[in-house]
Design an enzyme around this catalytic site. Structure first.
Site, short mmCIF file in Angstrom:
data_model
loop_
_atom_site.label_atom_id
_atom_site.label_comp_id
_atom_site.label_asym_id
_atom_site.label_seq_id
_atom_site.Cartn_x
_atom_site.Cartn_y
_atom_site.Cartn_z
N ASP A 40 3.21 6.09 -5.14
CA ASP A 40 2.12 5.61 -5.27
C ASP A 40 1.13 6.92 -5.59
OD1 ASP A 40 -0.23 4.14 -5.52
OD2 ASP A 40 -0.35 3.45 -3.52
N LYS B 291 10.83 14.06 2.29
CA LYS B 291 10.20 14.66 3.25
C LYS B 291 10.99 14.87 4.44
CE LYS B 291 6.84 17.13 4.85
NZ LYS B 291 6.67 18.35 4.44
N ASP C 101 -0.79 8.67 -9.55
CA ASP C 101 -2.22 8.81 -9.38
C ASP C 101 -2.50 10.49 -9.67
OD1 ASP C 101 -2.41 6.29 -8.77
OD2 ASP C 101 -4.38 6.67 -7.65
N TYR D 237 -3.99 -3.41 22.47
CA TYR D 237 -5.24 -2.78 23.22
C TYR D 237 -6.38 -2.36 22.48
CZ TYR D 237 -0.97 -1.86 26.30
OH TYR D 237 -0.05 -1.68 26.96
N ASP E 230 5.15 17.24 -0.32
CA ASP E 230 4.06 18.36 -0.47
C ASP E 230 4.13 19.37 -1.30
OD1 ASP E 230 5.91 19.13 1.08
OD2 ASP E 230 4.50 20.00 2.81
MG MG Z 1 -2.17 3.79 -6.38
#
Ligand code: MG
Ligand code: NAI
Length: 342
Positions: free
Chosen positions: A235, A178, A239, A136, A211
């Site tokens: 990932d 998680k 970082d 949609y 978290d």
């Molecule tokens: Mg990255």
């Protein structure tokens, strides 16, 4: 002399700048350790996409299949959607060559702080999946569904890789989960982690929700050693950990096929950094450290160690830093200092 053929993919933006730095260091260490490195360069990039409509040729994987390793700078350019550069080059290589381990060591090289950890990221399945779709489009009922894929074999092999690494290091493994919020894939991940850890006597496991793990990594990075994580969590964590250690420009990464059936690919964690590209101020250390990881993988740990010692020496004995670390040095300045130390 053992010789190695390397496929070089400089890519876009600072990717091309840091590849030059890595290549200079590889050449220097290669001469000293008689490594016989030869290179084939490929122009696969967003620039190629804009000119020819594809990041790499249709038979791209076949052109690098028989190289001993692939070295990649970074891809990404304004005007080309990031999913094009990722899904048009990086992900096909990672998946096509079953590079199921993404290895991201984080270490403070100036000897000032105690951070020395490795993120072991699952690299070919998980949250980065093509399964899903949109419906949609352009209407108020528009919707998107994205599926995550976790397989028993995929989770088992990444956890086993992390366990092997933890055994060779301090025996401490942290698993990013998680399972309180993501109620199918993450409990499955946790179960397999627990099963595999139970097979090893020398490793202690800490399972942490992603978290809370992020917060602890910022507040107390020294307590971590090996962290195993799914594709998305790994990932983000790597970082974050690189920034905690000083700059994303310092962080190296390797996409490894541990079976060695295919070439592995070595690339710094950072992207093409369009905000600083072309100014000659990119931090080359992430790429140079990545080159050291490549030599280690190719069976030259002494040459790899020599590179890391040279970087540490420059950081410990000079104040030469690129702007991301608060200095005024250029890519070339820092590379020359590392070459000198070598
Ligand atoms: Mg990255
Ligand atoms: P980025 O890593 O390119 O830049 C993030 C920030 O860190 C920027 O402010 C940049 O100037 C700085 N930075 C990164 N590397 C640095 C270095 N070596 N020296 C000094 N400063 C450095 O990430 P961003 O901005 O999210 O992405 C830019 C482009 O790169 C996008 O097109 C993205 O898709 C692509 N990208 C490609 C990757 C790859 O090829 N493996 C990985 C991450 C992003």
């Amino acid at each position: 002399m053992r010789s190695h053929r390397i496929a070089m993919i400089p890519g876009d933006g600072i990717g091309t700048e840091v590849c030059g730095a890595a290549r200079a260091v590889l050449d220097a260490v290669g001469r000293k350790h008689a490594l016989g490195l030869t290179y084939d360069e490929f122009d696969w990039s967003c620039a190629r996409y804009l000119a020819e409509g594809a990041m790499m040729p249709g038979d791209g994987l076949d052109r690098v299949r028989h190289h001993d390793a692939i070295f990649l700078g970074a891809v990404g350019a304004p005007g080309v959607p990031d999913h094009v550069s990722l899904w048009g080059l990086l992900i096909p290589i990672r998946r096509g060559f079953q590079q199921y381990v993404n290895l991201r060591p984080i270490k403070v090289l100036d000897g000032q702080r105690e951070i020395d950890l490795v993120v072991v990221r699952e690299n070919v399945e998980g949250e980065y999946s093509e399964i899903g779709g949109r419906l949609y489009q352009g209407t108020p009922a528009e919707m998107a569904v994205q599926e995550a894929v976790f397989t028993r074999s995929g989770v088992t092999r990444i956890v086993d890789y992390a366990l092997d690494l933890a055994e060779r290091r301090t025996g401490r493994l942290t698993s990013a989960t998680k399972s309180n919020g993501i109620i199918h894939t993450m409990p499955f991940w946790d179960e397999i982690v627990a099963e595999r850890v139970a097979q090893r006597s020398g490793v202690t496991l800490q399972s942490e929700h992603i978290d809370a793990l992020c917060a602890k990594l910022v507040l107390d990075p020294a307590r971590f050693d090996v962290i195993v994580a799914s594709n998305l969590f790994g990932d983000i964590l790597s970082d974050l950990a690189a920034a905690v250690a000083g700059s994303i420009g310092l962080a190296p990464a390797a996409n490894i096929d541990p079976t060695r059936a295919h070439p592995s690919m070595f690339e710094p964690v950072h992207g093409s950094a369009p905000d600083i590209a072309g100014r000659g101020i990119a931090n080359p250390v992430g790429a140079i450290w990545t080159a050291a990881m490549m030599l280690d993988h190719l069976g030259h740990p002494e040459a790899a160690a020599a590179i890391l010692e040279a970087i540490s020496h420059v950081f410990a004995t000079t104040s030469m830093r690129t702007p991301d670390l608060g200095g005024t040095a250029t890519t070339v300045d820092l590379t020359h200092a590392i070459l000198e130390a070598l």
